[in-house]
Structure formats: structure tokens, C-alpha cells
Design a protein around this motif. Structure first.
Motif, PDB file in Angstrom:
ATOM      1  N   LEU A  83      38.893  47.945  25.460  1.00 34.43           N
ATOM      2  CA  LEU A  83      38.182  47.205  26.508  1.00 34.43           C
ATOM      3  C   LEU A  83      37.952  48.083  27.742  1.00 34.43           C
ATOM      4  N   ILE A  84      38.970  48.830  28.103  1.00 39.49           N
ATOM      5  CA  ILE A  84      38.896  49.671  29.296  1.00 39.49           C
ATOM      6  C   ILE A  84      37.916  50.829  29.087  1.00 39.49           C
ATOM      7  N   VAL A  85      38.061  51.558  27.988  1.00 36.61           N
ATOM      8  CA  VAL A  85      37.222  52.729  27.716  1.00 36.61           C
ATOM      9  C   VAL A  85      35.756  52.337  27.560  1.00 36.61           C
ATOM     10  N   GLU A  86      35.492  51.194  26.954  1.00 32.98           N
ATOM     11  CA  GLU A  86      34.118  50.759  26.734  1.00 32.98           C
ATOM     12  C   GLU A  86      33.487  50.119  27.975  1.00 32.98           C
ATOM     13  N   GLY A  87      34.225  50.087  29.088  1.00 36.63           N
ATOM     14  CA  GLY A  87      33.655  49.634  30.353  1.00 36.63           C
ATOM     15  C   GLY A  87      33.655  48.135  30.588  1.00 36.63           C
ATOM     16  N   PHE A  88      34.416  47.386  29.810  1.00 35.44           N
ATOM     17  CA  PHE A  88      34.441  45.934  29.984  1.00 35.44           C
ATOM     18  C   PHE A  88      35.117  45.499  31.291  1.00 35.44           C
ATOM     19  N   THR A  89      35.847  46.414  31.932  1.00 29.49           N
ATOM     20  CA  THR A  89      36.509  46.075  33.197  1.00 29.49           C
ATOM     21  C   THR A  89      35.770  46.649  34.406  1.00 29.49           C
ATOM     22  N   ASP A  90      34.628  47.269  34.168  1.00 28.05           N
ATOM     23  CA  ASP A  90      33.855  47.846  35.277  1.00 28.05           C
ATOM     24  C   ASP A  90      33.340  46.735  36.193  1.00 28.05           C
ATOM     25  N   ASP A  91      33.709  46.816  37.466  1.00 31.15           N
ATOM     26  CA  ASP A  91      33.264  45.859  38.491  1.00 31.15           C
ATOM     27  C   ASP A  91      33.583  44.408  38.153  1.00 31.15           C
ATOM     28  N   LEU A  92      34.629  44.197  37.382  1.00 34.73           N
ATOM     29  CA  LEU A  92      35.052  42.848  37.003  1.00 34.73           C
ATOM     30  C   LEU A  92      36.573  42.840  36.864  1.00 34.73           C
ATOM     31  N   LEU A  93      37.215  41.848  37.456  1.00 36.27           N
ATOM     32  CA  LEU A  93      38.652  41.686  37.308  1.00 36.27           C
ATOM     33  C   LEU A  93      38.886  40.948  35.994  1.00 36.27           C
ATOM     34  N   VAL A  94      39.497  41.624  35.033  1.00 36.46           N
ATOM     35  CA  VAL A  94      39.694  41.071  33.694  1.00 36.46           C
ATOM     36  C   VAL A  94      41.182  40.822  33.475  1.00 36.46           C
ATOM     37  N   ASP A  95      41.523  39.569  33.195  1.00 28.35           N
ATOM     38  CA  ASP A  95      42.900  39.118  33.003  1.00 28.35           C
ATOM     39  C   ASP A  95      43.059  38.707  31.540  1.00 28.35           C
ATOM     40  N   VAL A  96      43.903  39.433  30.813  1.00 28.55           N
ATOM     41  CA  VAL A  96      44.140  39.121  29.402  1.00 28.55           C
ATOM     42  C   VAL A  96      45.613  38.819  29.169  1.00 28.55           C
ATOM     43  N   GLY A  97      45.883  38.072  28.130  1.00 31.07           N
ATOM     44  CA  GLY A  97      47.259  37.807  27.731  1.00 31.07           C
ATOM     45  C   GLY A  97      47.621  38.682  26.546  1.00 31.07           C
ATOM     46  N   MET A  98      48.783  39.342  26.624  1.00 30.33           N
ATOM     47  CA  MET A  98      49.213  40.198  25.519  1.00 30.33           C
ATOM     48  C   MET A  98      50.717  40.451  25.596  1.00 30.33           C
TER      49      MET A  98
END
Length: 114
Positions: free
Chosen positions: A51-66
Motif C-alpha cells: 500500500l505504501i510503495v504503490e502510493g495509496f497513502t500519498d496525501d491521505l491519512l490511511v488507518d488500517v487494522g493489522m
């Protein structure tokens, strides 16, 4: 992971700035005794890295459970990322232990005084 990516894409499309997913969404809640295996934790980190490398967190606060393994213990965590960085890991302090839920079988609660 496809569903997580789709959820993030929907958040972006709606001009959202914060995306919060469900508890243990990276692995799924039903792993049960697989939470006792180290590869479950490794695969969770691999998925988060994707998710991080593919840019899914770019300019967005992403909260996941793991699940997170730390200092010899397993924790049910929220992991918050922004702009390709992990900015917060918050372990659960109170675990479900009734009815269908037996979280203490797989996880430790984070000490309240820490």
C-alpha cells in the motif's frame, strides 16, 4: 488487499482526507490460530508495504487494522500511514473475550499505563 485498495480509491474519489478501515482488515479477523504463526505477521507487513510503495497513502491519512508482533508479543493494532510513512501504531488495550470472541488467545492487551 484488493478491498483495502478499493476503499482507499473510494475515499480519494469522495475527496476524503482520512480513511479508516475495520479491525484486522489486512489479515481478516478470522485467522484465529494463524495469529500464532509468524508468517501471518510478516504477510501483514508485506501487504502494508505494498500500500505504501504503490502510493495509496500519498496525501491521505490511511488507518488500517493489522496484527503486530513486538518484543515477543502479538498485538491487535491500528496502523496509521501518511505520505508513504507509518506515523502511528496503536495496539488495542481492551480485548474481546466473550461470546464468539477470544482475542486473548492470540493477542496481548497493551498496558494502560504505557
Amino acid at each position: 488487499l484488493r478491498r483495502v485498495k478499493e476503499s482507499i480509491a473510494r475515499t480519494r474519489k469522495a475527496s476524503g482526507r482520512y480513511r479508516c478501515g475495520p479491525e484486522l482488515e489486512i489479515t481478516g479477523y478470522g485467522c484465529e490460530d494463524h495469529f500464532l504463526e509468524m508468517d501471518t505477521f510478516e504477510h501483514a507487513w508485506e501487504a502494508l508495504a505494498e500500500l505504501i510503495v504503490e502510493g495509496f497513502t500519498d496525501d491521505l491519512l490511511v488507518d488500517v487494522g493489522m496484527p503486530v508482533y513486538h518484543r515477543g508479543a502479538s498485538f491487535n493494532c491500528r496502523v496509521v500511514c501518511h505520505n508513504r510513512k507509518v506515523v502511528l501504531i496503536r495496539p488495542k488495550q481492551i480485548l474481546a473475550d466473550d461470546g464468539n470472541y477470544r482475542e486473548p488467545r492470540w493477542f496481548r492487551p497493551w498496558p494502560a499505563n504505557r
